[in-house]
Scaffold this motif. Sequence first.
Motif, mmCIF file in Angstrom:
data_model
loop_
_atom_site.group_PDB
_atom_site.id
_atom_site.type_symbol
_atom_site.label_atom_id
_atom_site.label_comp_id
_atom_site.label_asym_id
_atom_site.label_seq_id
_atom_site.Cartn_x
_atom_site.Cartn_y
_atom_site.Cartn_z
ATOM 1 N N CYS A 142 3.226 -20.670 -23.852
ATOM 2 C CA CYS A 142 4.560 -20.462 -23.282
ATOM 3 C C CYS A 142 4.992 -19.007 -23.404
ATOM 4 O O CYS A 142 5.531 -18.429 -22.459
ATOM 5 C CB CYS A 142 5.564 -21.384 -23.970
ATOM 6 N N MET B 154 11.140 -21.987 -21.089
ATOM 7 C CA MET B 154 10.869 -21.393 -19.789
ATOM 8 C C MET B 154 12.104 -20.703 -19.223
ATOM 9 O O MET B 154 12.005 -19.941 -18.258
ATOM 10 C CB MET B 154 10.363 -22.480 -18.830
ATOM 11 N N ASN C 98 5.664 -16.715 -20.122
ATOM 12 C CA ASN C 98 7.069 -16.441 -19.807
ATOM 13 C C ASN C 98 7.635 -15.188 -20.462
ATOM 14 O O ASN C 98 8.636 -14.644 -19.995
ATOM 15 C CB ASN C 98 7.927 -17.643 -20.210
ATOM 16 N N CYS D 261 9.830 -21.796 -27.842
ATOM 17 C CA CYS D 261 9.702 -21.046 -26.592
ATOM 18 C C CYS D 261 10.268 -21.878 -25.443
ATOM 19 O O CYS D 261 10.003 -23.078 -25.344
ATOM 20 C CB CYS D 261 8.238 -20.706 -26.323
#
Length: 579
Positions: A390, A412, A394, A410
Amino acid sequence: MNSLQICFKRSLQVVIGMLLFIFAPLTIAHAADFSHVNTKVASDKTWTITFNDPVLESSISKDSIYVLDKNNIKQDTSLSVKGNVVLVQAPAQGYEPGQSYTLHITDSVKSQKSNKRLNKAVIKPFTIVEGYAVVDIQADGTYSPIATYASFEEANGHLQKQQAIVYNNKYVKMPAGFVATSPKKVTLIYKQATFTAGFQYAGVAADTELQYVDATADYVKVHVAGQDMYVKHEDVTLIPTAAAKGQSYYSADDKGLWHRIYHHHTGTYDSSYLIGDKPAFLQRNVDYYSTDGATFVDANGQVVGESYAYFQYISPRVPTSYSAEQLNAFIAKELQVREQSGNKLYANATTKSPLQNMGALLKEMEQQYRINALLILSTAIHESNYGMSCHAQNYNNLFGLKVTDTNSACSMNVDKTSSKYFTSIEKNVQALVENLNQYYLDPLNMSDWRYNGVALGNKMVGMNVRYASDPYWGSKIAGHMYRADQALGGKDYKKYRLGFTSTANVSVRTAPLVTTGAQDNRAYQYKLDWTIKRLDHMPITLSNTSSEKADWLRVISERTTDITDLYTVNENVRHVNVY
């Protein structure tokens, strides 16, 4: 006639004997254990009541056998019946230390055979002391209390070989076994048992197995990464050998040496990971054990040999033999294999992973910052799961920079103000190498708490001491380097000889001679006025160019920019075997 009378008399005697046996009253077999004398016991005390006959299970209830406190409040004990034995287990939270209780065994308890009641009711007073119970450890991992004492010192004074001390349901001393770190947080380890900031050595990840050495009321002594350290009782769980359901181990096959990690709190194994080639002294498909991945023992605890993982201790200052194009080819193949595996974690990895075509950037960083490009790539592979994590996807964060054990979440929904966020992969790689050169790999900045030697290392020396709480971070990245090197032709493996400083205060010089004063030729020295760092065990990579003087060694410089070889005297270095 006489013969019949004799037979009749004998039969009558047998019948009378049987009747006496059948209708004998129910009694407690070890009545002395339940005398009216007050007994001091641990807070987790389980009372074992043995009757002369199997008891009628329906007669056993919390009304027939129970425990009252000093206010005559019935305690939430648990009862279990097996034949002629009834167990009265303490409440889940244990009895309250310092308080007095009474165990009641009423005469409503009945015999299963005769339906007779207990011959007389029993009341057993007991007092809970501060739970230092000396116990026997059973083969199935359970324990049987022997005696309880008010202090650890008193219990320890009565401790026999192969016995343990339990305090409030928790082992605090044992003959041998494992120490599992806290399942919820990083556990700090110390070089001394004072637990002061000056002796705090490093943090170890949650639910990590350490080797038990000894314990007192104040500390637990453990063996980790090849050295004795200290942890607090409240941060760990002691697990006797008989109680352990598994154990971390090493095993070798045709591909090399594998390590499989066990977590005692969850009772689970991680998938095995490859570290390097098989050490010559290890047999294939046999389990071995090691606290540092270098000194290996067999199932009998006998040392079978010592060897160090080459890529775990080679200097990052040595450049890789592989070009940008070769690194790109390796990355592309690895991503393709994972994408085709069907694992959803690697869906579209060949197009989504930022590792794709990183070769030129890695070689540029290697040349500019003097850090091995294959090491940078392998760190990214490990920290970002081949660029598919992640944070990598991102936050442009391949290396877990600013991603700590307490800040690993984490989303998005990207927070571009977060310290974990980087505007590009290039910025992220640059941040890594600058961070390593400034804090972890610069011998001229040896006093910084992050410097512990120029290598990936473990929890004794190298970057692993402070970069990651995972004690196997260094060996896992070394494994990625080994796999990549083997796939690309094995040009890096064992290209250099390795060693460690044999003592503290080792000097490394610009020429094979000693000059002082204004002409001092000391490039750096593994020396601090006061330190807990293992400066007597610093990794050294030897140059492939021989020294001009036989009593000197030519070594790879650790300095951030100077590629010129340096020198130290032969006796300063302990040469080691590698795998």
